[in-house]
Design a protein around this motif. Sequence first.
Motif, PDB file in Angstrom:
ATOM      1  N   ARG A   1      91.597  41.273  51.497  1.00 22.18           N
ATOM      2  CA  ARG A   1      90.314  40.807  50.962  1.00 22.18           C
ATOM      3  C   ARG A   1      89.112  41.407  51.694  1.00 22.18           C
ATOM      4  O   ARG A   1      87.981  41.251  51.229  1.00 22.18           O
ATOM      5  N   ASN A   2      89.333  42.055  52.815  1.00 23.00           N
ATOM      6  CA  ASN A   2      88.219  42.590  53.614  1.00 23.00           C
ATOM      7  C   ASN A   2      88.545  44.030  54.008  1.00 23.00           C
ATOM      8  O   ASN A   2      88.857  44.322  55.164  1.00 23.00           O
ATOM      9  N   THR A   3      88.482  44.902  53.011  1.00 24.35           N
ATOM     10  CA  THR A   3      88.872  46.294  53.242  1.00 24.35           C
ATOM     11  C   THR A   3      87.704  47.191  53.615  1.00 24.35           C
ATOM     12  O   THR A   3      87.908  48.299  54.077  1.00 24.35           O
ATOM     13  N   GLY A   4      86.485  46.740  53.393  1.00 23.18           N
ATOM     14  CA  GLY A   4      85.331  47.582  53.713  1.00 23.18           C
ATOM     15  C   GLY A   4      84.454  46.935  54.746  1.00 23.18           C
ATOM     16  O   GLY A   4      84.643  45.794  55.133  1.00 23.18           O
ATOM     17  N   GLY A   5      83.488  47.687  55.240  1.00 19.44           N
ATOM     18  CA  GLY A   5      82.563  47.149  56.221  1.00 19.44           C
ATOM     19  C   GLY A   5      81.776  48.262  56.862  1.00 19.44           C
ATOM     20  O   GLY A   5      81.704  49.387  56.339  1.00 19.44           O
ATOM     21  N   ALA A   6      81.183  47.993  57.996  1.00 17.98           N
ATOM     22  CA  ALA A   6      80.382  48.988  58.705  1.00 17.98           C
ATOM     23  C   ALA A   6      81.232  50.192  59.075  1.00 17.98           C
ATOM     24  O   ALA A   6      82.335  50.052  59.609  1.00 17.98           O
ATOM     25  N   ASN A   7      80.721  51.378  58.760  1.00 17.90           N
ATOM     26  CA  ASN A   7      81.417  52.630  59.063  1.00 17.90           C
ATOM     27  C   ASN A   7      82.802  52.701  58.425  1.00 17.90           C
ATOM     28  O   ASN A   7      83.683  53.399  58.914  1.00 17.90           O
ATOM     29  N   GLY A   8      82.975  51.984  57.324  1.00 20.56           N
ATOM     30  CA  GLY A   8      84.245  52.016  56.623  1.00 20.56           C
ATOM     31  C   GLY A   8      85.338  51.191  57.252  1.00 20.56           C
ATOM     32  O   GLY A   8      86.477  51.202  56.782  1.00 20.56           O
ATOM     33  N   HIS A   9      85.023  50.472  58.322  1.00 17.20           N
ATOM     34  CA  HIS A   9      86.034  49.669  58.998  1.00 17.20           C
ATOM     35  C   HIS A   9      86.213  48.346  58.274  1.00 17.20           C
ATOM     36  O   HIS A   9      85.248  47.649  57.962  1.00 17.20           O
ATOM     37  N   GLY A  10      87.450  47.984  58.045  1.00 17.64           N
ATOM     38  CA  GLY A  10      87.754  46.704  57.433  1.00 17.64           C
ATOM     39  C   GLY A  10      88.259  45.700  58.442  1.00 17.64           C
ATOM     40  O   GLY A  10      88.046  45.830  59.654  1.00 17.64           O
ATOM     41  N   PHE A  11      88.966  44.687  57.942  1.00 18.03           N
ATOM     42  CA  PHE A  11      89.439  43.604  58.792  1.00 18.03           C
ATOM     43  C   PHE A  11      90.349  44.109  59.897  1.00 18.03           C
ATOM     44  O   PHE A  11      90.240  43.669  61.049  1.00 18.03           O
ATOM     45  N   PHE A  12      91.254  45.020  59.570  1.00 16.23           N
ATOM     46  CA  PHE A  12      92.235  45.453  60.568  1.00 16.23           C
ATOM     47  C   PHE A  12      91.541  46.013  61.803  1.00 16.23           C
ATOM     48  O   PHE A  12      91.840  45.624  62.935  1.00 16.23           O
ATOM     49  N   TRP A  13      90.600  46.935  61.596  1.00 13.07           N
ATOM     50  CA  TRP A  13      89.921  47.530  62.759  1.00 13.07           C
ATOM     51  C   TRP A  13      89.076  46.487  63.481  1.00 13.07           C
ATOM     52  O   TRP A  13      89.110  46.397  64.708  1.00 13.07           O
ATOM     53  N   PHE A  14      88.324  45.710  62.699  1.00 12.37           N
ATOM     54  CA  PHE A  14      87.405  44.761  63.327  1.00 12.37           C
ATOM     55  C   PHE A  14      88.161  43.705  64.127  1.00 12.37           C
ATOM     56  O   PHE A  14      87.773  43.373  65.253  1.00 12.37           O
ATOM     57  N   TYR A  15      89.251  43.191  63.562  1.00 17.93           N
ATOM     58  CA  TYR A  15      89.957  42.076  64.198  1.00 17.93           C
ATOM     59  C   TYR A  15      90.885  42.553  65.315  1.00 17.93           C
ATOM     60  O   TYR A  15      90.843  42.026  66.431  1.00 17.93           O
ATOM     61  N   PHE A  16      91.732  43.536  65.033  1.00 16.86           N
ATOM     62  CA  PHE A  16      92.728  43.941  66.017  1.00 16.86           C
ATOM     63  C   PHE A  16      92.169  44.902  67.063  1.00 16.86           C
ATOM     64  O   PHE A  16      92.457  44.750  68.258  1.00 16.86           O
ATOM     65  N   ILE A  17      91.388  45.879  66.629  1.00 24.10           N
ATOM     66  CA  ILE A  17      90.886  46.887  67.576  1.00 24.10           C
ATOM     67  C   ILE A  17      89.644  46.371  68.304  1.00 24.10           C
ATOM     68  O   ILE A  17      89.594  46.327  69.535  1.00 24.10           O
ATOM     69  N   ASN A  18      88.640  45.966  67.520  1.00 22.18           N
ATOM     70  CA  ASN A  18      87.371  45.584  68.132  1.00 22.18           C
ATOM     71  C   ASN A  18      87.476  44.269  68.904  1.00 22.18           C
ATOM     72  O   ASN A  18      87.003  44.159  70.046  1.00 22.18           O
ATOM     73  N   GLU A  19      88.094  43.250  68.282  1.00 20.24           N
ATOM     74  CA  GLU A  19      88.104  41.921  68.889  1.00 20.24           C
ATOM     75  C   GLU A  19      89.223  41.709  69.896  1.00 20.24           C
ATOM     76  O   GLU A  19      89.171  40.735  70.651  1.00 20.24           O
ATOM     77  N   HIS A  20      90.197  42.569  69.929  1.00 22.58           N
ATOM     78  CA  HIS A  20      91.275  42.431  70.902  1.00 22.58           C
ATOM     79  C   HIS A  20      91.207  43.530  71.964  1.00 22.58           C
ATOM     80  O   HIS A  20      90.939  43.251  73.132  1.00 22.58           O
ATOM     81  N   LEU A  21      91.442  44.770  71.548  1.00 26.22           N
ATOM     82  CA  LEU A  21      91.514  45.868  72.518  1.00 26.22           C
ATOM     83  C   LEU A  21      90.164  46.173  73.150  1.00 26.22           C
ATOM     84  O   LEU A  21      90.033  46.206  74.378  1.00 26.22           O
ATOM     85  N   LEU A  22      89.146  46.408  72.314  1.00 23.72           N
ATOM     86  CA  LEU A  22      87.843  46.785  72.865  1.00 23.72           C
ATOM     87  C   LEU A  22      87.190  45.639  73.632  1.00 23.72           C
ATOM     88  O   LEU A  22      86.441  45.885  74.587  1.00 23.72           O
ATOM     89  N   ARG A  23      87.441  44.408  73.232  1.00 22.37           N
ATOM     90  CA  ARG A  23      86.880  43.285  73.987  1.00 22.37           C
ATOM     91  C   ARG A  23      87.477  43.245  75.386  1.00 22.37           C
ATOM     92  O   ARG A  23      86.776  43.011  76.364  1.00 22.37           O
ATOM     93  N   PHE A  24      88.778  43.473  75.497  1.00 25.85           N
ATOM     94  CA  PHE A  24      89.409  43.491  76.820  1.00 25.85           C
ATOM     95  C   PHE A  24      88.820  44.612  77.681  1.00 25.85           C
ATOM     96  O   PHE A  24      88.601  44.426  78.885  1.00 25.85           O
ATOM     97  N   LEU A  25      88.558  45.753  77.078  1.00 19.93           N
ATOM     98  CA  LEU A  25      88.029  46.894  77.826  1.00 19.93           C
ATOM     99  C   LEU A  25      86.528  46.802  78.064  1.00 19.93           C
ATOM    100  O   LEU A  25      85.959  47.662  78.742  1.00 19.93           O
ATOM    101  N   GLY A  26      85.872  45.777  77.503  1.00 16.55           N
ATOM    102  CA  GLY A  26      84.432  45.637  77.669  1.00 16.55           C
ATOM    103  C   GLY A  26      83.638  46.589  76.796  1.00 16.55           C
ATOM    104  O   GLY A  26      82.476  46.886  77.085  1.00 16.55           O
TER     105      GLY A  26
END
Length: 417
Positions: free
Chosen positions: A249-274
């Motif tokens: 349901r959330n396939t698009g977004g800023a810079n073409g990133h959808g839920f997968f990138w925002f939730y798993f990459i941005n909110e998990h990996l990148l948050r840990f790395l600051g």
Amino acid sequence: MGTTAANITRHTTGPATKAASTPWPRSHLAILLGLWIAIFITALAGPPLLDDADATHAQAAQAMIHTGDWVTLHVDGIRYLEKPPLPYWIAAASLRLFGTHPAFAIHLPLALTVLGLALLGYGWSRRAFSPTAALYTGIFVLTAAGVFLFTRIFIPDALLSLLLALALYLFQRSLDPDGHKATPYTMWSVLALAVLTKGLIAPVFVGAAALIYMLLTGELRHWRRLRPSTGIALFLAIAAPWHILASLRNTGGANGHGFFWFYFINEHLLRFLGRRIPRDYNKLPSALYWSLHLVWLFPWSLFAPAAILTAWRRRRQMLTHPITFPRRTILLLAIFSALVLVFFSLSTNQEYYTFPVYLPLLILLAAALSRAERTLNPGPWTLDPTLDRLILAAYIAFTILGLATALALAYGLWTSR
């Protein structure tokens, strides 16, 4: 280190396990329920929902009711993809029941979660240690400063703490050769609910703690008792559907990133790395990060020196055979607490991120304190003067702080008349 089934069987006839098989004393339950009602039920109407995370999360739950969308969270009409949905599903259900009193509706699930933490801590300590340690654990949970402070706002950390602690307890019971066959499946189900509460840190923390624990105790050879194949299938059946629906349901977004990138990459990996976007998260200074736990566990952190001394003097017993259920509990809780504390000392963090270690640390503190009191029996200054002085100093500090607080409250009441 290895532990045979015979050793475990011998331990099941010990005093702690016998106490666990008997009904809980009504006096203990009355004390815990009385404290919970006096501290948490009486505070359900306040404070009002605050700005920032508190009101934002409440709005996300409210939007579920208004929009009928129970997959994608929304705040002020904007998609809110940062968090998994379980705490908001619970809050939305509470709002449906008590919608005319939103502060009450939002705080009620948090209060029930605290009661769950206290009862879980009581039951685990009773099985592993003694009824006295169990009562101490329940009281400590209900009266620790951090537990109360961080349940005044609507954040998922209290629910996460309950689910992680329950998963650890069920993991330990699953390794018992006489355990119920349904226990490991309950563990996998609880772990899936923890993922739906705050993401992938749940299996990371529990999985890492379980692996280290099994390596140290020699239990790795009993891994089949955890039913990994069918258990993981059950875990995915509970945790995966929401993630799949949210991705579809959330396939698009800023810079073409959808839920997968925002939730798993941005909110998990990148948050840990600051490096999370937006970069609006701080990191507590190291000294403050560690020392604040004396505040969050106050006033029971006053007994930490006595507990540390007791643990230090018994450190060699932890490495002897057999490793009994109490020692296994101490080892598992210590490993889990260390993992969580070190993880968030390296990651970006907020003060309440380490909430999941409050119950394990309070269990360890209660167990050490109850054992220290037995060591000092039959009277003070007879068997262990150093330990006695540490406990006495804690009680003196407790008394002085209590009197100072009472005087301050009395002065405030008098001046506000």
